[in-house]
Design an enzyme around this catalytic site. Structure first.
Site, PDB file in Angstrom:
ATOM      1  N   ASP A   1       0.831  -1.203   0.000  1.00 22.02           N
ATOM      2  CA  ASP A   1       0.000   0.000   0.000  1.00 22.02           C
ATOM      3  C   ASP A   1       0.868   1.257   0.000  1.00 22.02           C
ATOM      4  OD1 ASP A   1       0.913  -0.377   2.615  1.00 22.02           O
ATOM      5  OD2 ASP A   1      -1.038  -0.982   3.352  1.00 22.02           O
TER       6      ASP A   1
ATOM      7  N   ASP B   1      -7.632  -2.684  13.931  1.00 22.57           N
ATOM      8  CA  ASP B   1      -9.012  -2.800  13.471  1.00 22.57           C
ATOM      9  C   ASP B   1      -9.212  -3.996  12.533  1.00 22.57           C
ATOM     10  OD1 ASP B   1      -7.844  -1.979  11.096  1.00 22.57           O
ATOM     11  OD2 ASP B   1      -9.114  -0.215  10.817  1.00 22.57           O
TER      12      ASP B   1
ATOM     13  N   HIS C   1      -7.453  -4.727   9.779  1.00 18.13           N
ATOM     14  CA  HIS C   1      -7.106  -4.581   8.361  1.00 18.13           C
ATOM     15  C   HIS C   1      -5.836  -5.370   8.011  1.00 18.13           C
ATOM     16  CE1 HIS C   1      -4.659  -0.642   9.245  1.00 18.13           C
ATOM     17  NE2 HIS C   1      -3.849  -1.666   9.235  1.00 18.13           N
TER      18      HIS C   1
ATOM     19  N   GLU D   1      -9.673  -1.745   5.077  1.00 24.48           N
ATOM     20  CA  GLU D   1     -10.347  -1.467   6.335  1.00 24.48           C
ATOM     21  C   GLU D   1     -11.637  -2.306   6.434  1.00 24.48           C
ATOM     22  OE1 GLU D   1      -8.491  -0.114   8.275  1.00 24.48           O
ATOM     23  OE2 GLU D   1      -7.902   1.959   7.854  1.00 24.48           O
TER      24      GLU D   1
HETATM   25  P1  PGA Z   1       2.078  -1.992  12.432  1.00 20.79           P
HETATM   26  O1  PGA Z   1       0.830  -1.914  11.469  1.00 20.79           O
HETATM   27  O2  PGA Z   1       2.956  -3.028  11.855  1.00 20.79           O
HETATM   28  O3  PGA Z   1       2.721  -0.656  12.403  1.00 20.79           O
HETATM   29  O4  PGA Z   1       1.540  -2.374  13.776  1.00 20.79           O
HETATM   30  C1  PGA Z   1       0.286  -3.095  10.972  1.00 20.79           C
HETATM   31  C2  PGA Z   1      -0.794  -2.746   9.981  1.00 20.79           C
HETATM   32  O5  PGA Z   1      -1.404  -1.676  10.120  1.00 20.79           O
HETATM   33  O6  PGA Z   1      -1.035  -3.535   9.070  1.00 20.79           O
END
Ligand code: PGA
Length: 259
Positions: free
Chosen positions: A66, A135, A137, A142
């Site tokens: 992304d 959350d 994702h 999302e």
């Molecule tokens: P993080 O994020 O590795 O910074 O905890 C994971 C994500 O949002 O997929």
């Protein structure tokens, strides 16, 4: 089902996944890696520095999951910058073979389809590294994301923006939109490796691995994939109902099986 590997800490997770990636690249020098950003994959990239030191990586290809929309690609927190800093430079990969979603293109509406075409032209992704958001994702898909979705623009949840504010001076600087591979794109990768660390991820991880398959928890899409490895520390595993079984299965794994 996914193979769940519960390891003592981040470093052990990094070593385990780096070993698998090194094996892949040794067997196939032009392997296609799916690269994640955020804090979670960093132990893998750190372990790869040593593990890939004597491996020819000049032909390795990569696609990031992304990218933010609305910040300059030169911004230190654009994922193009993060991938260059954390992955391409330290591992000595060929920069022109490592792509991030073209979220800065003038034709933003067509950017997702162009990225999909690039992934297809590369023959698809061999191994996709994934983190999971609090959350639920994966990528920036999302809650509510279609399991059939392809690379497209998404609006970040406020929870994701708050989680990612630590990378910016203030939450006002965190972009509201992104260009992310879809759940359908991720499903097409041949091997998914999802990592999660810390208690903050325990609920989302348990939902993804053991909960109902639902677009409300996009990480649960991994249950539909035939080859998934989930590598977690004890804290992230703390809400897994069948943790003892996962430990038992891993401890008794036939030697010829890899992750
Ligand atoms: P993080 O994020 O590795 O910074 O905890 C994971 C994500 O949002 O997929």
């Amino acid at each position: 089902m996914a193979e769940i590997v519960i390891v003592p800490d981040r470093a052990a997770a990094g070593a385990l996944v780096a070993e698998q990636i090194a094996k892949l690249v040794t067997e196939r020098p032009d392997a296609v890696l799916g690269l994640a950003t955020g804090s979670t994959p960093l132990p893998v990239y750190e372990a790869l520095r040593e593990r890939l030191a004597d491996v020819d990586v000049s032909r390795v290809r990569g696609f990031a999951l992304d990218e933010y929309v609305g910040i300059d690609p030169a911004h230190p927190e654009s994922y193009a910058s993060v991938i260059r800093r954390e992955v391409v430079e330290p591992l000595g990969l060929s920069p022109e073979l490592i792509r991030t979603p073209p979220a800065h293109d003038e034709d933003l509406a067509g950017a997702g389809a162009r990225y999909e075409a690039e992934i297809a032209a590369a023959g698809g992704i061999d191994l996709q590294i994934l983190g999971i958001g609090t959350d639920g994702h994966i990528g920036f898909n999302e809650p509510g994301s279609s399991f059939a979705s392809r690379t497209r623009i998404k609006t970040l949840t406020e929870q994701t923006r708050e989680d990612n504010a630590r990378f910016f001076d203030s939450i006002d600087d965190v972009p509201r939109h992104c260009l992310t591979q879809g759940l359908g794109t991720i499903h097409d990768a041949r091997h998914l490796v999802l990592l999660a660390f810390g208690e903050g991820k325990a609920e989302a991880l348990a939902g993804a691995v053991e909960g109902p398959v639902t677009a409300s928890l996009p990480g649960s899409a991994i249950q539909l994939h035939p080859h998934v490895t989930v590598v977690v520390d004890e804290a992230a595993a703390s809400q897994l109902r069948f943790a003892d079984y996962y430990r038992h299965a891993y401890a008794n794994k036939p030697e010829w099986q890899t992750i």
